[in-house]
Design a protein around this motif. Structure first.
Motif, PDB file in Angstrom:
ATOM      1  N   ARG A  45       0.673   5.518   0.572  1.00  0.00           N
ATOM      2  CA  ARG A  45      -0.143   6.658   0.952  1.00  0.00           C
ATOM      3  C   ARG A  45       0.691   7.905   0.862  1.00  0.00           C
ATOM      4  O   ARG A  45       1.767   7.960   1.434  1.00  0.00           O
ATOM      5  CB  ARG A  45      -0.550   6.504   2.409  1.00  0.00           C
ATOM      6  CG  ARG A  45      -1.899   5.933   2.620  1.00  0.00           C
ATOM      7  CD  ARG A  45      -2.089   5.786   4.082  1.00  0.00           C
ATOM      8  NE  ARG A  45      -3.407   6.276   4.438  1.00  0.00           N
ATOM      9  CZ  ARG A  45      -3.981   6.118   5.605  1.00  0.00           C
ATOM     10  NH1 ARG A  45      -3.342   5.516   6.543  1.00  0.00           N
ATOM     11  NH2 ARG A  45      -5.172   6.563   5.845  1.00  0.00           N
ATOM     12  N   MET A 104      -4.223   7.634  -1.883  1.00  0.00           N
ATOM     13  CA  MET A 104      -4.046   6.268  -1.404  1.00  0.00           C
ATOM     14  C   MET A 104      -3.964   5.349  -2.603  1.00  0.00           C
ATOM     15  O   MET A 104      -4.839   5.385  -3.467  1.00  0.00           O
ATOM     16  CB  MET A 104      -5.201   5.882  -0.497  1.00  0.00           C
ATOM     17  CG  MET A 104      -5.065   6.568   0.849  1.00  0.00           C
ATOM     18  SD  MET A 104      -6.550   6.417   1.823  1.00  0.00           S
ATOM     19  CE  MET A 104      -7.477   7.720   1.126  1.00  0.00           C
ATOM     20  N   VAL A 105      -2.924   4.548  -2.639  1.00  0.00           N
ATOM     21  CA  VAL A 105      -2.675   3.721  -3.807  1.00  0.00           C
ATOM     22  C   VAL A 105      -2.615   2.262  -3.373  1.00  0.00           C
ATOM     23  O   VAL A 105      -1.805   1.901  -2.527  1.00  0.00           O
ATOM     24  CB  VAL A 105      -1.323   4.112  -4.464  1.00  0.00           C
ATOM     25  CG1 VAL A 105      -1.064   3.275  -5.684  1.00  0.00           C
ATOM     26  CG2 VAL A 105      -1.328   5.584  -4.790  1.00  0.00           C
ATOM     27  N   ALA A 106      -3.476   1.467  -3.940  1.00  0.00           N
ATOM     28  CA  ALA A 106      -3.454   0.030  -3.634  1.00  0.00           C
ATOM     29  C   ALA A 106      -2.960  -0.692  -4.872  1.00  0.00           C
ATOM     30  O   ALA A 106      -3.732  -0.898  -5.804  1.00  0.00           O
ATOM     31  CB  ALA A 106      -4.849  -0.441  -3.245  1.00  0.00           C
ATOM     32  N   PHE A 115       0.852  -1.177   0.000  1.00  0.00           N
ATOM     33  CA  PHE A 115       0.000   0.000   0.000  1.00  0.00           C
ATOM     34  C   PHE A 115       0.882   1.218   0.000  1.00  0.00           C
ATOM     35  O   PHE A 115       1.991   1.193   0.496  1.00  0.00           O
ATOM     36  CB  PHE A 115      -0.892  -0.002   1.256  1.00  0.00           C
ATOM     37  CG  PHE A 115      -2.149   0.803   1.082  1.00  0.00           C
ATOM     38  CD1 PHE A 115      -2.216   2.103   1.505  1.00  0.00           C
ATOM     39  CD2 PHE A 115      -3.265   0.243   0.486  1.00  0.00           C
ATOM     40  CE1 PHE A 115      -3.371   2.843   1.345  1.00  0.00           C
ATOM     41  CE2 PHE A 115      -4.417   0.970   0.324  1.00  0.00           C
ATOM     42  CZ  PHE A 115      -4.470   2.274   0.756  1.00  0.00           C
ATOM     43  N   LEU A 129      -5.315   0.735  -7.853  1.00  0.00           N
ATOM     44  CA  LEU A 129      -6.485   1.521  -7.459  1.00  0.00           C
ATOM     45  C   LEU A 129      -6.000   2.775  -6.748  1.00  0.00           C
ATOM     46  O   LEU A 129      -5.248   2.707  -5.788  1.00  0.00           O
ATOM     47  CB  LEU A 129      -7.378   0.698  -6.527  1.00  0.00           C
ATOM     48  CG  LEU A 129      -8.562   1.413  -5.887  1.00  0.00           C
ATOM     49  CD1 LEU A 129      -9.554   1.822  -6.942  1.00  0.00           C
ATOM     50  CD2 LEU A 129      -9.238   0.496  -4.889  1.00  0.00           C
ATOM     51  N   ILE A 130      -6.409   3.897  -7.264  1.00  0.00           N
ATOM     52  CA  ILE A 130      -5.952   5.183  -6.711  1.00  0.00           C
ATOM     53  C   ILE A 130      -7.153   5.939  -6.192  1.00  0.00           C
ATOM     54  O   ILE A 130      -8.146   6.108  -6.903  1.00  0.00           O
ATOM     55  CB  ILE A 130      -5.262   6.022  -7.815  1.00  0.00           C
ATOM     56  CG1 ILE A 130      -4.123   5.230  -8.455  1.00  0.00           C
ATOM     57  CG2 ILE A 130      -4.735   7.318  -7.242  1.00  0.00           C
ATOM     58  CD1 ILE A 130      -3.581   5.877  -9.700  1.00  0.00           C
ATOM     59  N   VAL A 131      -7.073   6.390  -4.962  1.00  0.00           N
ATOM     60  CA  VAL A 131      -8.170   7.167  -4.375  1.00  0.00           C
ATOM     61  C   VAL A 131      -7.592   8.445  -3.800  1.00  0.00           C
ATOM     62  O   VAL A 131      -6.600   8.422  -3.079  1.00  0.00           O
ATOM     63  CB  VAL A 131      -8.872   6.363  -3.257  1.00  0.00           C
ATOM     64  CG1 VAL A 131      -9.902   7.216  -2.569  1.00  0.00           C
ATOM     65  CG2 VAL A 131      -9.511   5.125  -3.823  1.00  0.00           C
TER      66      VAL A 131
END
Lengths: 96, 677
Positions: A70, A79-81, A68, A88-90
């Protein structure tokens, strides 16, 4: 794909979330809730940063791997998963 | 003059002779080379063929040479093909006559030569990197730290393992030699320490010859990277990999999103900083609620269970939603109490309402459910499916003989290697299942009362680590103790006392100094909770503080004298028998007064969860000094139970004395007013 939509909607409707992007391993955005220019920007920059971060982790210990990432800035938190094939980027702005 | 001409002619002749010699030598050399090459080829193949021949002849098969000699004619065709190619292959026609000649000279061995044409274009040095290429300015230098060790193919430009990149320098780096030395050492470049890099123009990484075709492909790739068409995106979205990824990453992301803590708060700047919790002195306080708008709305919580492997996971099963008949009737959700996220970790459903759900104690990934239709269903959270992966059949041997009887009670008993799932339905049938084979129960047992009438079982409990004896509560208002195996398999004792169906039963399960596993509690629709001992057929005590149906009761797993009860008016009561047996030690009413259907303790005994009939689960904290027993609690409880027993005996005596029926309440109050020993 219904569950995919559900999950994306849930994440997007979370408190403070500005945008959600899914990119594949080449940095091409697959799904996004932001406008095109921002998406492309984030996709390119974040995926190369995630790659770099992963290589740092692997270099320090080859049996380790990035789970992960951040990035906190004054205005947002990204936040990058990462995964083998997708990322997945949020982007969330802190709730103050 | 003639001399000169003669001389000239002689010279010419000599020159010619020389030339001819040269040409001859050349040709000879060529021929020799060709011969050698052919010979080599021949020898090579010949040698192999000789071996082959020997092997084959030893087996009685005709040697390869004989077979191939018939194809000798075919050989002559091939030179035509090869003549069209580059001069390299011109060897072929030369070699072939040699070949054929050689063949005719020696054994008729023919080699079917596979003609391979190669086209080697001139070498091109192509520099190609995938990263964004910025123009190198000044003293800028990429830190290719581990290109030498490029195990993970970080730099795709290096294709061969022993290739490495030489650090590149721009002009004018000479001054920085001193400063750059430690870099050299640190990065482990190939240059030995003594040799300083010269400030000459750069040596870049060199790829092996890239053919024109590959180069074009690379160019195309660079172009394609930018965009994917809508269809491709859609295809990717529909692919299973993507769904798996979204499922996993979405789950993690949700947890992270909820935990966003702003750790930059400056306490010195804010005067309005609230003090510590005032709720520390409260015995029960609300911690949080679990509610899912989509799946748990308007569904009654029918059971709750905690995972033995991950103490933060709570399993809750829900009844059907009358408002939405199209939704599946049975829903099971797994909630995570560790993270603040408000959505369930896992969602499962099935076609029939799930009345009891349990984690399979020895299989961390399996969830079992007993349904209204009498089937036992099994879910697996490793699989992406939300529907059960297995169910018991609707056949006569299980709970569905004739009618379908709802399975309200389930329990997993046994040890890791020898465990069974026990399920009891409302027709009194107890089935014991092996989790490997849900096609048929391992054994069935019908629970009958004395008059061989089946018992309609509503709740079940096993004493701690007991696999044989258990207690059940029934709709007739009587509790029974029973055992699974043995001579007296079936109901052993009857405990009559309640005037309405029993809704919850709980055996004291605290491990401690004194074993209280013979004490159990029952709650009933008749507004009371009764405390029993397995040895007495009459209740030791009856708790009458409630004003509504008492729907569940549970002992605390940590404190021997503490239990929780919930009723239909939204009240959660915590009773501590060592402190007071008349009134609950702590009581709280849930917002909105929903009927609370189920209560459950966390394995630590520090939290109580209640499920209501609207689909919401409330988690309450219990104050630690209240939840944790002191050392003397066991003795105190023993004393308390003694007292209660004595009271009961006294009460009975009084009842016998008074012919007129007196209300139990007044007699009890008169008893408690008298000082006890």
């Amino acid at each position: 794909s219904n569950e995919v939509e559900e999950t994306m909607k849930r994440i997007q409707s979370h408190k403070g979330v500005v945008g959600t992007i899914v990119v594949n391993s080449e940095g091409i955005p697959i799904k996004t809730t932001l406008d095109n220019t921002t998406t492309v920007q984030y996709a390119g920059l974040i995926s190369s940063l995630a790659d770099k971060a992963r290589s740092v982790v692997r270099d320090l210990d080859p049996s380790n791997d990035l789970t992960f990432l951040r990035i906190r800035s004054k205005k947002h938190e990204i936040m990058v998963a990462p995964d083998k094939e997708f990322i997945l980027i949020v982007v969330q702005s802190p709730t103050d | 003059m003639s001399d000169r001409r003669a001389e000239l002619e002689r010279k010419k002749a000599k020159l010619q002779a020389l030339k001819e010699e040269k040409i001859r030598r050349k040709r000879e050399k060529e021929l020799k080379d060709v011969e050698e090459a052919a010979n080599r080829v021949l020898l090579g193949t010949d040698g192999d063929r000789k071996e082959l021949d020997e092997m084959l002849s030893s087996l009685g098969v005709a040697p390869v040479s004989d077979v191939l000699s018939s194809i000798s004619s075919a050989n002559s065709i091939t030179p035509e093909h090869s003549m069209n190619h580059t001069p390299d292959t011109s060897l072929q026609p030369n070699s072939l006559p040699n070949n054929v000649g050689a063949i005719k000279k020696r054994t008729p061995t023919l080699s079917v030569v596979a003609v391979q044409s190669t086209n080697i274009p001139p070498k091109e040095t192509v520099v190609y990197t995938k990263q964004t290429q910025t123009t190198t300015t000044g003293h800028e230098r990429d830190a290719h730290a581990t290109d030498y060790y490029d195990e993970y193919n970080l730099n795709p430009g290096l294709e061969w393992e022993d290739e490495f990149t030489v650090l590149t320098y721009d002009d004018g780096q000479g001054e920085d030699e001193e400063g750059s030395l430690p870099h050299l050492g640190g990065f482990g470049s190939k240059l030995p320490p003594g040799i300083l890099p010269h400030g000459l123009p750069q040596v870049k990484e060199v790829q092996p010859a890239v053919t024109a075709l590959e180069q074009e492909q690379a160019k195309q790739e660079v172009k394609e990277v930018r965009e994917l068409s809508e269809e491709e995106k859609q295809m990717i979205i529909l692919s299973e990999d993507f769904q798996h990824f979204i499922d996993r990453a979405g789950r993690v992301m949700e947890r992270v999103l909820c935990e966003s803590v702003d750790f930059y708060t400056d306490y010195s700047g804010g005067p309005g900083e609230e003090g510590l919790d005032e709720k520390s002195h409260q015995r029960i306080s609300l911690n949080r609620g679990f509610f899912d708008e989509r799946w748990s709305r308007n569904r009654c919580v029918t059971s709750m269970d905690w995972s033995p492997q991950y103490p933060e996971l709570l399993l809750a099963s829900y009844n059907n939603n009358e408002d939405s008949p199209n939704d599946p009737d049975g829903v099971v959700l797994i909630w995570n109490t560790k993270f603040k996220k408000t959505t369930p970790e896992y969602i499962f459903h099935c076609q029939s309402a799930v009345l009891s759900a349990k984690f399979a104690r020895f299989h961390p990934n399996l969830i079992l459910g007993g349904t209204y239709s009498g089937q036992i269903v099994l879910w697996d959270n490793r699989v992406q499916k939300r529907t059960p992966i297995q169910r018991t059949p609707l056949s006569a041997s299980a709970h569905t003989s004739g009618f379908q009887h709802p399975v309200y009670c389930m329990s997993v008993v046994g040890t890791q290697n020898a465990h069974n799932l026990i399920s009891i339905s409302t027709d009194g049938r107890l089935c014991s299942w092996s989790l490997d084979m849900l096609g048929q129960p391992q054994e069935t047992l019908d629970l009958h009362r004395m008059q061989s009438k089946p018992v309609a079982v509503t709740c079940l409990d096993f004493p701690h680590s007991d696999v044989n004896n258990f207690v059940v509560g029934s709709e007739e208002g009587a509790a029974y103790s029973a055992c699974r195996h043995g001579a007296k398999a079936g109901i052993t004792d009857t405990y009559d006392g309640h005037q309405g169906p029993i809704t919850g039963i709980s055996v004291n399960a605290v491990q401690g100094g004194i074993d209280f596993s013979h004490m159990f509690l029952t709650s009933s629709i008749d507004w009371t909770i009764k405390l029993w001992s397995l040895k007495d057929s009459k209740p030791i005590y009856s708790f009458e503080d409630n004003g509504d149906y008492v729907l569940d009761v549970k002992w605390s797993p940590a404190h021997p004298a503490l239990f929780a009860a919930v009723d239909g008016s939204g009240r959660l009561d915590l009773w501590n028998l060592n402190q007071d047996t008349e009134v609950p030690a702590a009581s709280i009413t849930v917002d909105g007064n929903p009927a609370l259907n189920r209560v459950s303790w966390t394995p630590s005994g520090l939290h109580v969860t209640v499920g209501d009939n609207q689909g919401k689960i409330w988690v309450y904290d219990v104050a630690e000094n209240f939840a944790h027993p002191r050392h003397d609690e066991w003795n105190k409880f023993l004393y308390t139970t003694q007292e209660l027993r004595n009271n009961q005996v006294d009460e009975e005596l009084e009842k016998l004395n008074f012919s007129v029926s007196n209300t139990p309440l007044s007699s009890m109050s008169s008893i408690t007013s008298t000082p006890l020993r």
